[in-house]
Design an enzyme around this catalytic site. Structure first.
Site, PDB file in Angstrom:
ATOM      1  N   HIS A 154      47.494  45.301  40.513  1.00 33.76           N
ATOM      2  CA  HIS A 154      46.183  45.075  41.161  1.00 33.76           C
ATOM      3  C   HIS A 154      46.103  45.711  42.542  1.00 33.76           C
ATOM      4  O   HIS A 154      45.546  45.127  43.466  1.00 33.76           O
ATOM      5  CB  HIS A 154      45.902  43.562  41.283  1.00 33.76           C
ATOM      6  CG  HIS A 154      45.638  42.904  39.964  1.00 33.76           C
ATOM      7  ND1 HIS A 154      44.413  42.961  39.344  1.00 33.76           N
ATOM      8  CD2 HIS A 154      46.450  42.211  39.127  1.00 33.76           C
ATOM      9  CE1 HIS A 154      44.480  42.310  38.189  1.00 33.76           C
ATOM     10  NE2 HIS A 154      45.685  41.850  38.028  1.00 33.76           N
ATOM     11  N   ASP A 204      50.545  38.853  39.361  1.00 31.70           N
ATOM     12  CA  ASP A 204      50.062  38.736  37.973  1.00 31.70           C
ATOM     13  C   ASP A 204      49.841  40.097  37.337  1.00 31.70           C
ATOM     14  O   ASP A 204      49.657  41.097  38.019  1.00 31.70           O
ATOM     15  CB  ASP A 204      48.750  37.945  37.937  1.00 31.70           C
ATOM     16  CG  ASP A 204      47.666  38.604  38.793  1.00 31.70           C
ATOM     17  OD1 ASP A 204      48.008  39.096  39.897  1.00 31.70           O
ATOM     18  OD2 ASP A 204      46.516  38.635  38.361  1.00 31.70           O
ATOM     19  N   GLU A 205      49.886  40.088  36.019  1.00 32.95           N
ATOM     20  CA  GLU A 205      49.451  41.219  35.187  1.00 32.95           C
ATOM     21  C   GLU A 205      50.004  42.563  35.640  1.00 32.95           C
ATOM     22  O   GLU A 205      49.250  43.520  35.825  1.00 32.95           O
ATOM     23  CB  GLU A 205      47.917  41.293  35.188  1.00 32.95           C
ATOM     24  CG  GLU A 205      47.267  40.037  34.636  1.00 32.95           C
ATOM     25  CD  GLU A 205      45.731  40.150  34.570  1.00 32.95           C
ATOM     26  OE1 GLU A 205      45.188  39.859  33.507  1.00 32.95           O
ATOM     27  OE2 GLU A 205      45.125  40.528  35.584  1.00 32.95           O
ATOM     28  N   VAL A 206      51.299  42.649  35.812  1.00 31.44           N
ATOM     29  CA  VAL A 206      51.897  43.932  36.174  1.00 31.44           C
ATOM     30  C   VAL A 206      52.050  44.764  34.897  1.00 31.44           C
ATOM     31  O   VAL A 206      52.688  44.346  33.936  1.00 31.44           O
ATOM     32  CB  VAL A 206      53.264  43.748  36.858  1.00 31.44           C
ATOM     33  CG1 VAL A 206      53.824  45.097  37.274  1.00 31.44           C
ATOM     34  CG2 VAL A 206      53.126  42.815  38.058  1.00 31.44           C
TER      35      VAL A 206
END
Lengths: 548, 548
Positions: A285, A345-347
């Site tokens: 992100h 998050d969400e790597v």
């Protein structure tokens, strides 16, 4: 049926006190409740519902022109306590500021209430401090023939009690202001009651953020989780790295938060007992970070050549960590809260996987092909940096899921909708604190009264010991910014987030949807009257509609 | 891919003209399009897309201080045409009102545009009339070295052309105003392009209604279907039956539309080329009517006794029809449009069924137990009343579904989501006109870019002859009021209703979602700048965000 049900709840709530006082007539035994009609709550418009409430049928008249909120005798706080001074003015205005005509006071003088005395009892009243995770927000409020006294250990409880007092004052059909004899003892069930706003996917003007802080205070919420930057834009104006917003904001002069803006948000929040927990989400992100900081992001490769596009933060360069050290030093100084949110998050591993230098590094470190180990490597170094600045940290659940060793003081935010109860169990089983946001993604709109869905969530309904449950410190209503900006944020968030607010403040037993509905429609109209364009729950009206 | 696709569409649109002019270079052959980047539309921010557009690369500078919109030579309209006078001022402000600094005009004088000449050609220019179902909204717009000329047969086309002109003017990076050489010939595909607002389930303040009329004009929509009363409340203040709102409005002094309010709405709409079609829905959806008019509603029975609750309008009493005659006479005079909407949807037969007097009447009339016949009986008498006042009428589809004989001039509004294509086929098969709203119930919100769903609807995709399809006169975006009031109406409706607006105005072939997205995000930011808090389509920003 509803009335009977409510009465049982009421007895539970009032518990021993229910029949203990010769003076306070428990509301369920009398017909004379204010505006009691079918479906009305005995608690009027109180939101969130205090832990114990006794409301008598006796009333006091409040003549606004003579009424004042004052520091009571023995209070450790006085006019120097600017947080309280500001709150006194604010709540006077909320209660009486809309009164249109001068009142001819014809009430019998014996039935008048001329003062609310606010008594802060602790020497350590925290008047000059920022609210924090262990702030004492408890208070007691007594309104009877001796007057009205609000007692709190610290300034934070006084703020919550002022909100409650303001919710007890009402107008009769002649426009006279009244308050019933009342006894309330109150404290929040959970310490962390947050709202997440996302100022990256859409820039949110300062006024929108401040307005949302007002709404939070009306709902006794106490943490603004500021998801300030993300892939789409970097509006945080860094003093040490101005290029981050110069090149990463949607517009570098208008769509940024200057240091003054940030200070304003922090002070505005402080005066309402609200903490600011800023989130600088890494290593994923971060697309917008790359615009203003060269070599920060991982170059992605295809067929052995860089594609020109970039992935997560590059975790194998020393320059990454020196940059992070400097940036987070600034952040640590700018934001006074004990906690930072570090994201995690969400790597997406695909870019790391494509990059030959990263492959080489993985081999050197003995990570094999487990990119979660590389993520952990990065996160650990970041945590070390932040620890050095004496900050605690909150992370999204993946950091826990993908990380073998995790510092015992980490707070894990559980956001994935599927199996969130299992996740809460796992996180707390190893002794870590948890914040729950999974069931409260309010950006996911749907038709109808979805506030009920949020209201019905019981944060501690997972399998776990008493000790585990004590580790759930609260929750957050999150409104991600893909489809939200200042045009629709407030009505989309409120009063839906109010459902979360009551769940996190009130007793576990407060679960009646009917009683909640009756109070919430009034609370919503009160928010509208105070300038919050909260949307309607269902058909009906407010005396004062939102005027666009 | 997208670019190629757009170019093919463009050629289709430009048709023979595409290569016919020595002067106008078709946009698809040049690189020099304004701000052309990947994914940009060659049509800039035009919304809805005109029928034919040619935009050249040549530009004219507009110095605001010298620029004016004027009645062109030979126009049948002049300063007495107040609708145009008002529009000239309005569009000047939309284009230049936000300009913050006085411009030092340094553009070469040969490249300046100082006037837009508006020429209305028909003697019957309708300057003093109300727009109507056969209003001519076509116009032609030419901007070249000879200046800018907007030509329209009637004032309604001039209004549409002014909106288009305002959409062609843009600012360059220095803040200078520009417009490209352009040729547009335009007319709507459908005559009826409506928005339904529901002011009964929630009262909508006048300002909200006016603001919505602004937004409609920005989208070239031309019918405000005002669902003004319903079960929940009766805000229409009747001169002849004041008790209807005195007892049927949510609040009789604040939550009503006075005769002056109604006239304001009608005039505000007229000056924007928008018709007001008011709906007084009967015989169902009338609970609020019963408060202020005794014996109007059917008393419901149980076990042979009245329950005290009421059902639809009582269709067996003469008093019902004398009331309707008087009320609709007033309504016919108050609302100038040729059409009234008479409702007729969702009539619940259970109360009629319970009432012994109705049972007796049914037997006398030979209706058996078919309550649809009773409904038809009522509707026919109502239609006769309205016909006597020389009004046409729109009804919801049930009137067609349940009615054996239906007057050939009835317009049927198709609203039921399931099988709406079949319904369109049936309605038009018997020669009736139809309005489509079924796929455009915008109160039914969902997560994500649902504008695409509304945009993809093709109103004529049902099975039917050319003659049948010609009977579909248009459609409506409906936003029912259960969960909508002035707090959230505007951002919930716009720009989602813009998708419906383009579908009903532009050519059937205008279907590219990518091109639409590119134009719509700009159109949305333009609406925001003009004071409409339209919500975002997706991540991104406007130069000027909504400031709460």
């Amino acid at each position: 049926m509803m009335a009977l049900f409510l009465r049982s709840i009421l007895c539970l709530l009032l518990s021993a006190r229910c029949f203990g006082s010769p003076f306070f007539v428990p509301v369920e035994d009398k017909e004379a409740l204010v505006q009691e009609t079918e479906g009305e709550s005995p608690y009027g418009s109180l939101w969130p519902l205090p832990q114990t409430v006794q409301i008598s049928t006796q009333v006091l008249y409040i003549p606004p022109a003579q009424f004042s909120i004052v520091h009571g005798a023995g209070s450790t706080a006085g006019p120097r306590c600017v947080v309280l001074q500001d709150a006194f003015r604010r709540y006077y205005e909320y209660m009486f500021g809309y009164s249109t005509s001068p009142k001819n006071d014809i009430s019998p003088s014996s039935d008048r209430l001329l003062q609310l005395q606010v008594v802060v009892t602790s020497e350590d009243n925290e008047c000059s401090m920022y609210p924090h995770i262990r702030s004492d927000e408890s208070y007691k409020l007594t309104i009877d023939e001796n007057g009205a006294v609000l007692q709190a250990s610290q300034v934070w409880g006084a703020l919550r009690g002022l909100e409650t007092f303001s919710q007890l004052v009402y107008e009769d059909s002649t426009g006279a202001f009244l308050v019933n004899f009342t006894r309330i003892a109150d404290a929040p069930r959970f310490a962390h009651r947050g709202v997440l706003l996302d100022s990256s996917r859409h820039y949110l003007p300062l006024k929108t953020i401040l307005l949302n802080l007002d709404a939070m205070a009306f709902n006794k919420m106490n943490v603004f989780h500021w998801h300030i930057v993300d892939d789409q834009s970097f509006p945080y104006q860094s003093v040490l790295f101005p290029e981050l917003s110069n090149k990463g904001a949607y517009q570098p002069f208008t769509h940024v938060y200057t240091p003054i803006d940030v200070r304003l948000v922090i002070e505005y929040a402080r005066s309402r007992g609200i903490r600011i927990v800023p989130e600088f989400d890494t290593p994923g992100h971060t697309t917008s970070w790359g615009n203003g900081q060269v070599d920060l992001l991982t170059p992605c490769y295809q067929s052995g050549k860089p594609t020109g596009s970039f992935g997560p933060i590059n975790p194998i360069l020393d320059t990454t960590y020196s940059f992070m050290q400097t940036l987070f030093h600034e952040i640590s100084l700018v934001f006074p809260d004990q906690y930072l949110h570090l994201g995690g998050d969400e790597v997406d591993f695909s870019c790391w996987r494509s990059n030959p230098n990263i492959t080489k590094f993985m081999a050197e470190q003995g990570f094999g092909t487990d990119y979660r180990k590389l993520e952990s490597y990065y996160i650990q170094k970041l945590l070390d940096i932040v620890t050095k600045y004496h900050k605690g940290y909150v992370v999204w659940q993946e950091v826990f899921d993908n990380h073998d060793q995790i510092n015992p003081d980490t707070i894990v935010e559980v956001w994935k909708g599927e199996n969130y109860k299992e996740e809460l169990c796992k996180v707390t089983a190893v002794g870590l604190s948890a914040i729950l946001s999974a069931p409260w993604y309010l950006d996911l709109i749907s038709y109808g009264q979805d506030w009920q869905k949020y209201y019905k969530v019981e944060p501690l309904s997972f399998n776990g010991t008493v000790e585990q449950k004590a580790l759930v410190i609260g929750g957050e209503a999150c409104i991600w910014g893909e489809f939200v900006d200042s045009s629709n944020l407030i009505p989309r968030l409120w009063p839906r987030a109010s459902a979360v607010a009551e769940r996190l403040w009130s007793s576990k037993d407060v679960t009646s949807l009917g009683d909640a509905y009756s109070r919430l429609i009034k609370h919503r109209c009160r928010m509208v009257r105070r300038g919050i364009s909260a949307e309607p729950l269902y058909t009906g009206y407010c005396d004062h509609e939102v005027n666009v």
